[in-house]
Design a protein around this motif. Structure first.
Motif, PDB file in Angstrom:
ATOM      1  N   ARG A 145      -1.983   9.760   7.819  1.00  0.00           N
ATOM      2  CA  ARG A 145      -3.495   9.991   7.256  1.00  0.00           C
ATOM      3  C   ARG A 145      -3.684  11.148   6.878  1.00  0.00           C
ATOM      4  N   ASP A 176      -6.168  -1.241  -1.138  1.00  0.00           N
ATOM      5  CA  ASP A 176      -6.456   0.079  -0.858  1.00  0.00           C
ATOM      6  C   ASP A 176      -6.876  -0.604  -3.163  1.00  0.00           C
ATOM      7  N   GLN A 223     -11.886  -3.021  -1.063  1.00  0.00           N
ATOM      8  CA  GLN A 223     -11.363  -2.419  -0.008  1.00  0.00           C
ATOM      9  C   GLN A 223     -11.334  -1.353  -1.651  1.00  0.00           C
ATOM     10  N   MET A 224     -11.294   0.251   0.108  1.00  0.00           N
ATOM     11  CA  MET A 224     -10.866   1.082  -1.120  1.00  0.00           C
ATOM     12  C   MET A 224     -10.984   2.621  -0.402  1.00  0.00           C
ATOM     13  N   ASP A 225      -9.482   3.001  -0.099  1.00  0.00           N
ATOM     14  CA  ASP A 225     -10.008   4.616   0.137  1.00  0.00           C
ATOM     15  C   ASP A 225     -10.072   5.333  -0.483  1.00  0.00           C
ATOM     16  N   CYS A 252      -8.247   1.439  -5.340  1.00  0.00           N
ATOM     17  CA  CYS A 252      -8.116   2.721  -6.075  1.00  0.00           C
ATOM     18  C   CYS A 252      -6.310   3.237  -6.508  1.00  0.00           C
ATOM     19  N   GLN A 253      -5.248   2.388  -6.071  1.00  0.00           N
ATOM     20  CA  GLN A 253      -4.130   2.080  -6.352  1.00  0.00           C
ATOM     21  C   GLN A 253      -3.335   1.680  -7.364  1.00  0.00           C
ATOM     22  N   CYS A 297       1.182  -1.275   0.125  1.00  0.00           N
ATOM     23  CA  CYS A 297      -0.019   0.086   0.299  1.00  0.00           C
ATOM     24  C   CYS A 297       0.782   1.188  -0.017  1.00  0.00           C
ATOM     25  N   ASN A 306      -8.512   7.797  -2.884  1.00  0.00           N
ATOM     26  CA  ASN A 306      -7.518   8.152  -4.222  1.00  0.00           C
ATOM     27  C   ASN A 306      -8.595   6.960  -5.126  1.00  0.00           C
ATOM     28  N   VAL A 330     -14.906   0.854   2.710  1.00  0.00           N
ATOM     29  CA  VAL A 330     -14.296   1.805   2.578  1.00  0.00           C
ATOM     30  C   VAL A 330     -13.562   2.582   3.949  1.00  0.00           C
TER      31      VAL A 330
END
Length: 698
Positions: free
Chosen positions: A307, A241, A269-271, A243-244, A197, A274, A292
């Motif tokens: 963070r 994540d 799973q995502m943030d 989104c990465q 990550c 991003n 999330v």
């Protein structure tokens, strides 16, 4: 005396996590695949993955029966329980024990090796170390040279330098493509597309070394998974994540294709920090469950754990998810007890979570000694348990009493909060009422009132017992709506009674009546619904036929005997009722229904069309537009059957929340709409709170 048979191969048994609950043991498969690729090991080791999963009590006997030289345990949690099972294996068959998994690198070696059950432990990614350990045990290497390994030696624990990550993930063989799993009954299967990550949250043990497997491998593995595991119900993406991932759009299209058509859930799973907003429409699939991680809405608290938090951005993106991806199920997770937290901050986190149409999970911070937060705990004034599960005990801003109070509140209102998420009809009204109430934390205050109502009702005893049994203090998304299905209408009516102001109370009461009618139809069984349609049609429905209904409705399952040629399911966000897989099924979001219907109806020429419950969801122009499209797809002598209550429909805003206004759709209105669209109403069949309106081409 007969000599014992010589064992030709070194025997290894790999044990999945003891709380796997149907999850395929991917880690064990990766270890086996890498070991069997090694030319030296391939002919000298025999590796068995213990399948299916086992509990801690039965594991020792199951493992010992295979007479291993080495037993490997993957440890995600429950360290004491796993050590007890390992001790049982050692006692029964004398096997050496090796531990691996995320927990092995996050806790002190002394805790892992205490008690004498464990001989070896690998921290970090295990493939390279596992191969090196096996080679060393077979005389081709030295344990002291295996990076990432700790091992018991001469009454002490030797700890080698940190392990290496696999630089090029394309060199890691796939256990799926290699056919290494022998049990086909797994309902939950992990799907790995990346490792590491790019974030640097202090509480996290995930490596910062981010790498990807690539879309070609994903396509090949997914095809093999769908072929080999017919009982699959949930595909769990273990990427921290998505989104990465540079291939996120391709992955979402891949997962939203065949996987979605088979009725399989996909956990992602995502943030949101991003998430590229242009990709949000790709998340609009009923198969997707989006986890999330929010952790806290307070920038200063997030800063202390490394963070970034922009609360405005968080609100905007959750709003965009609701508007542009309404079919996806969203679960937000928070952490209680972060440094910088106060009791008031905890209340604010609870309150904001309750204002969003999402599942909520508030879990207590765990401070693993091997993480950056564990190493900085003394500097930050954090106190935590000395052994697994390493729960935080206090932080300077909250204190032990404040932390205990926050966790107690999370558990106190758990029943009400679970109802808000489990029953979407209830949740919409709850948020509408809370938005209209004054006070600092109106959602929490309303939740407490609902909690008292629900716990005082004997019909809610089963739901209360279920939520009280949850292990986590703030698991606000684990309750099944069927646990209290007979009390849903009562609960919504009681909630409506908590509204204030004449106009708002009138709207709440009308909404409660609308929900009561909807739920009454949902309680009709399949045989009765089939008889109703036969009564309206005068015969069995003719083919080709079309069903248009809510995506959360049980109609596709209940009316499966009608054998509809095509289905158009309308997303209303009123729930996530699982629909059986179907070949010719289309989805449309409520605001875009008339336009989306064009593709679904193309080339139809249907003889019988059933529209159940959703016509009132459209404004007048939209209703007429949809009825005209249905007429255009109707074959010669076609009949239209509209199941509707005549109560109209609550108006929703762009963010899919109640506005407090109402769209009328009484019988007279419906007759006019049919006439304007070119249909002629032939008769009406009353069904208590519902009626079936029968029409044909004018």
């Amino acid at each position: 005396m007969k000599a014992a048979a010589r064992r030709d191969k070194y025997r290894v048994v790999l044990v999945p996590p003891l709380h796997a609950d149907g999850l395929l043991p991917l880690a064990a498969g990766l270890l086996k695949a890498c070991a069997l690729r090694d030319p030296f090991l391939r002919g000298r080791v025999e590796i068995t993955i213990l399948e299916p999963w086992v509990g801690a009590e039965e594991a020792p006997a199951r493992v010992a029966a295979l007479k291993p030289d080495l037993a490997g345990f993957t440890v995600y949690g429950g360290l004491a329980l796993t050590k007890k099972a390992a001790q049982g294996v050692k006692k029964l068959c004398g096997a050496k024990i090796i531990f691996g998994g995320p927990l092995a690198g996050s806790v002190p070696a002394g805790e892992i090796f205490s008690g004498g059950a464990v001989d070896y432990a690998v921290a970090g990614e295990g493939e390279l170390a596992f191969v090196a350990v096996l080679r060393a045990l077979l005389g081709r290497g030295d344990l002291a040279g295996v990076r990432g390994l700790s091992y018991a030696e001469g009454g002490r624990v030797a700890v080698n330098p940190p392990g290496e990550s696999v630089k090029d993930l394309s060199t890691v063989p796939s256990p799926y493509l290699g056919g290494l799993f022998k049990w086909a009954g797994y309902p939950r299967i992990p799907f790995e597309n990346s490792r590491g990550c790019r974030g640097s949250c202090l509480y996290c043990a995930i490596t910062r070394n981010y790498r990807e497997f690539g879309i070609r491998r994903a396509r090949a593995e997914l095809a093999r998974i769908l072929s080999d595991f017919p009982e699959l119900r949930t595909l769990f993406l273990i990427d921290p994540d998505l989104c990465q991932n540079s291939a996120m759009p391709q992955l979402l299209r891949l997962l939203g294709g065949e996987v979605s058509r088979r009725g399989i859930n996909v956990e992602i799973q995502m943030d949101l920090r991003n998430l590229d907003e242009r990709r949000i429409p790709l998340l609009n699939d009923r198969a997707f469950i989006l986890g999330v991680g929010v952790q806290s809405v307070f920038p200063e608290t997030c800063r202390l754990i490394n963070r970034r938090m922009d609360f405005g951005e968080l609100r905007r993106k959750t709003g965009l998810l609701a508007a542009a991806a309404p079919r996806a199920k969203v679960v937000l997770s928070f952490i209680i007890g972060l440094p910088g937290d106060t009791y008031k901050n905890c209340l604010a986190n609870f309150d904001w979570g309750l204002s969003v149409n999402a599942g909520l999970f508030f879990h207590r911070l765990r401070v693993y000694p091997g993480t950056p937060l564990g190493k900085a705990a003394a500097r930050l004034g954090i106190k935590f348990q000395e052994l697994d599960p390493y729960y935080v005990l206090s932080v300077p801003s909250l204190g032990a009493a404040g932390l205990k109070r926050a966790c107690a509140l999370a558990r106190e209102v758990s029943l009400a909060a679970n109802i808000v998420f489990a029953d979407k009809y209830f949740g919409f009204l709850f948020r509408h009422i809370a938005r209209g109430h004054a006070g600092e934390f109106p959602g929490v205050a309303l939740c407490r009132r609902v909690n008292r109502l629900a716990r005082a009702d004997k019909g809610m005893a089963a739901a209360a017992a279920e939520t009280d049994a949850f292990q986590d203090d703030g698991d606000w998304s684990g309750l099944d709506v069927n646990t209290f299905r007979e009390r849903r209408a009562w609960l919504i009516g009681e909630l409506a009674g908590l509204e204030r102001g004449r106009e708002r109370r009138a709207f709440a009461a009308r909404y409660a009546g609308f929900c009561e009618a909807r739920l009454a139809w949902e309680r009709v069984d399949g045989a009765t619904a089939d008889r109703v349609l036969r009564l309206a049609a005068g015969e069995r429905l003719r083919s080709p036929s079309l069903l248009v209904c809510g995506a959360a409705s049980s109609d596709p399952a209940r009316l499966s005997g009608c054998d509809f040629s095509r289905e158009l399911l309308v997303e209303e966000k009123f729930g996530f009722f699982p629909t059986p897989p179907a070949r010719d099924r289309f989805y449309a979001d409520r605001p875009a229904l008339p336009a989306a219907a064009a593709g679904a109806l193309k080339g139809g020429h249907f003889r019988d069309i059933v529209v159940s419950q959703v016509l009132g969801a459209l404004p007048a122009a939209g209703r007429v537009g949809l009825l005209r499209r249905l007429l255009g797809s109707a074959g010669f002598g076609a009949k239209l059957f509209i199941i509707d209550s005549g109560l109209g429909y609550p108006e929703f805003g762009p963010g899919w929340e109640l506005t407090g206004s109402w769209m009328e759709c009484a019988r007279e209105t419906l007759e006019n709409d049919l006439r304007s669209a070119g249909w002629r109403l032939t008769r009406t069949v009353p069904l208590g709170k519902w009626s079936v309106f029968c029409a044909e081409r004018a």
